[in-house]
Write an enzyme that holds these catalytic residues in place. Structure first.
Site, mmCIF file in Angstrom:
data_model
loop_
_atom_site.group_PDB
_atom_site.id
_atom_site.type_symbol
_atom_site.label_atom_id
_atom_site.label_comp_id
_atom_site.label_asym_id
_atom_site.label_seq_id
_atom_site.Cartn_x
_atom_site.Cartn_y
_atom_site.Cartn_z
ATOM 1 N N LYS A 197 0.887 -1.218 0.100
ATOM 2 C CA LYS A 197 -0.115 -0.071 -0.221
ATOM 3 C C LYS A 197 0.858 1.072 -0.131
ATOM 4 C CE LYS A 197 -4.007 2.067 0.504
ATOM 5 N NZ LYS A 197 -5.237 1.929 -0.675
ATOM 6 N N ASP A 257 -7.689 -14.977 4.745
ATOM 7 C CA ASP A 257 -9.019 -15.282 4.854
ATOM 8 C C ASP A 257 -10.082 -15.151 3.533
ATOM 9 O OD1 ASP A 257 -8.545 -15.619 7.728
ATOM 10 O OD2 ASP A 257 -10.606 -14.822 8.199
HETATM 11 C C1 IPM Z 1 -4.670 -16.256 11.921
HETATM 12 C C2 IPM Z 1 -5.534 -15.955 13.082
HETATM 13 C C3 IPM Z 1 -4.631 -14.912 14.208
HETATM 14 C C4 IPM Z 1 -3.932 -13.840 13.329
HETATM 15 C C5 IPM Z 1 -5.117 -14.502 15.322
HETATM 16 C C6 IPM Z 1 -5.869 -15.897 16.115
HETATM 17 C C7 IPM Z 1 -4.086 -14.004 16.265
HETATM 18 O O1 IPM Z 1 -6.520 -15.108 12.589
HETATM 19 O O2 IPM Z 1 -3.879 -16.791 12.163
HETATM 20 O O3 IPM Z 1 -4.820 -15.791 10.540
HETATM 21 O O4 IPM Z 1 -4.536 -12.897 13.472
HETATM 22 O O5 IPM Z 1 -2.773 -14.102 13.013
HETATM 23 MN MN MN Z 2 -6.635 -14.708 10.525
#
Ligand code: IPM
Ligand code: MN
Length: 367
Positions: A197, A257
C-alpha cells in the site's frame, strides 16, 4: 534411530481436539508403513490451558515445544462471550498464538489457497472464474508489522482518549521473508506478486525498496506490484493470475481469509509457520465454537497441516503428496462433512471421524 521425530501436539480449543485426533492418525499410519517413528507429545495450549493451568501458553508446553522437531497446533479460542472469562492478556490470541510465533520467530507463514479441479465446486465463484481450481501460495510475514509494533493508549492534552499502534519492520525482517517468497517463486512459476500500500503507507515504501534490492539476486523472477485493495478485488475476479504472493502481516491476515472465501471455506486452508530453527503447522481458521463437540468439522485443514509438516520439516515429499492425494480421493468419491457441504445426490455427508477413517483407508492403500 535416524528416522525418529518428536512432535509437539497442541490440540487447542473447541473443534481443535476433534480434528487433531484425525490428523495424528497420519503419523501412526506412516509408522506402520515406513521406517519412521514419531513421538507425539500432547500439551495444553489456548483457552483450555488457561482454565487448567492459569496460562494460555504454560511453561511446561513451552518446554515441550522447545524440545520438539516440529509443532502441530490446532485452532484455539472460544466464543466472544466465553473469552470474556479470561483476562485480556491471557486470551488465546494474545496469550498463546502471538507468543508462540515470537518464541520461534516464525516469520514466514505459508498459506496455500488451493483447490484441485475436482474440488472446484466448493468455490462460491462462478465456474468460468474458478476454472480448473486455484493454486496460489500466499506468503504472509508473521512476526512483525502492526501485530508486534509498539502499542500505546493514553489521554491527550484536550482530555481525549487515544490509541497508537505502530507498524514496525527492520530491513532484515522484510528481507528474510522476501527471500523466502522469491525462492518459492523460483521453484514455481517464476512470478511473484508483491502486495503493498505504498500510495499511503511509508512502511510499504520501505518494503518495496528492500524488495528492489532482493530482486537483484532473483532476476529470473517477474515481480508484479499490486496494491492490497486492488489485490482483494483481483482475488475474486481473476484468482488464476496469482501464483506466489507476498505481503506484510496484517495484509496477509486479511487476504488469506479472503483466500479461504474463494475456496468456499477456511476449513480448506492449512498453513505452515516457518522460523529459522523451528516450524509450527496449523489450520488458518479459528476454533469454530459454534460447531464444536458435534463431530461435523472437516479435518482437511488439520490433516493438510500434517502434510505440510511432512514436506517442509521432514523432507518427506512423497508421503506428503500422498496425504493430499488421499484427501482429494475422498472428496472425489463424493464424501464431505456438514460444515462444508449439503447432502445431495452426489454428496454423502459423513462425520469428522468417518471422514478421517476414509482418508486413512485411502492413504493406507497409497503408501
Ligand atoms: C490467523 C489468526 C490469528 C492472526 C489470530 C487468531 C491471532 O487470525 O492465524 O490468521 O490474526 O494472525
Ligand atoms: Mn486470520
Amino acid at each position: 534411530m535416524t528416522n525418529a521425530y518428536k512432535i509437539a501436539v497442541l490440540p487447542g480449543d473447541a473443534i481443535g481436539p476433534e480434528i487433531m485426533s484425525q490428523a495424528v492418525r497420519v503419523f501412526k499410519l506412516l509408522e506402520s508403513k515406513r521406517d519412521f517413528s514419531f513421538e507425539l507429545i500432547s500439551a495444553p495450549f489456548g483457552a483450555q490451558a488457561y482454565f487448567e493451568e492459569g496460562k494460555a501458553f504454560p511453561d511446561s508446553t513451552k518446554a515441550i515445544c522447545d524440545e520438539a522437531d516440529a509443532i502441530l497446533k490446532g485452532p484455539v479460542g472460544l466464543s466472544h462471550e466465553a473469552s470474556q472469562k479470561i483476562p485480556v492478556e491471557e486470551q488465546p490470541e494474545r496469550g498463546a498464538i502471538l507468543p508462540l510465533r515470537a518464541r520461534y520467530n516464525t516469520f514466514a507463514n505459508f498459506r496455500p489457497i488451493f483447490l484441485s479441479s475436482n474440488m472446484a465446486h466448493f468455490s462460491p465463484l462462478k465456474p468460468e472464474i474458478i476454472k480448473e481450481g486455484v493454486d496460489i501460495l500466499l506468503i504472509r510475514e508473521l512476526v512483525g508489522g502492526l501485530y508486534f509494533g509498539e502499542k500505546h493508549r493514553g489521554v491527550n492534552e484536550s482530555g481525549q482518549r487515544f490509541v497508537k499502534e505502530a507498524l514496525e519492520y527492520t530491513e532484515e525482517q522484510v528481507r528474510q521473508v522476501l527471500v523466502v517468497a522469491f525462492e518459492q517463486a523460483r521453484a514455481r512459476k517464476k512470478r511473484l506478486h508483491n502486495i503493498h500500500k505504498s500510495n499511503v503507507l511509508m512502511s510499504s515504501v520501505f518494503w518495496n525498496e528492500i524488495l528492489t534490492e532482493v530482486h537483484r539476486e532473483y532476476e529470473d523472477i517477474e515481480v508484479v506490484h499490486l496494491l492490497v485493495d486492488a489485490a482483494a478485488t483481483a482475488l475474486c475476479l481473476n484468482p488464476s493470475q496469482f501464483d506466489v504472493m507476498v505481503m506484510e502481516n496484517m495484509f496477509g491476515d486479511i487476504l488469506s481469509d479472503q483466500g479461504g472465501g474463494i475456496l468456499g471455506s477456511l476449513g480448506l486452508m492449512p498453513s505452515a509457520c516457518i522460523g529459522p530453527n523451528k516450524a509450527y503447522y496449523e489450520p488458518s481458521h479459528g476454533s469454530a465454537p459454534d460447531i464444536a463437540g458435534q463431530n461435523v468439522a472437516n479435518p482437511y485443514s488439520m490433516i493438510g497441516s500434517v502434510a505440510m509438516m511432512l514436506e517442509m520439516s521432514f523432507n518427506m515429499h512423497e508421503e506428503s503428496r500422498l496425504v493430499w492425494e488421499a484427501m482429494k480421493n475422498v472428496f472425489e468419491s463424493g464424501y464431505s462433512t456438514a460444515d462444508l457441504s449439503k447432502s445431495s445426490d452426489d454428496i454423502t455427508i459423513v462425520s469428522t471421524d468417518r471422514f478421517g477413517d476414509l482418508v486413512m483407508a485411502n492413504l493406507a492403500e497409497l503408501l
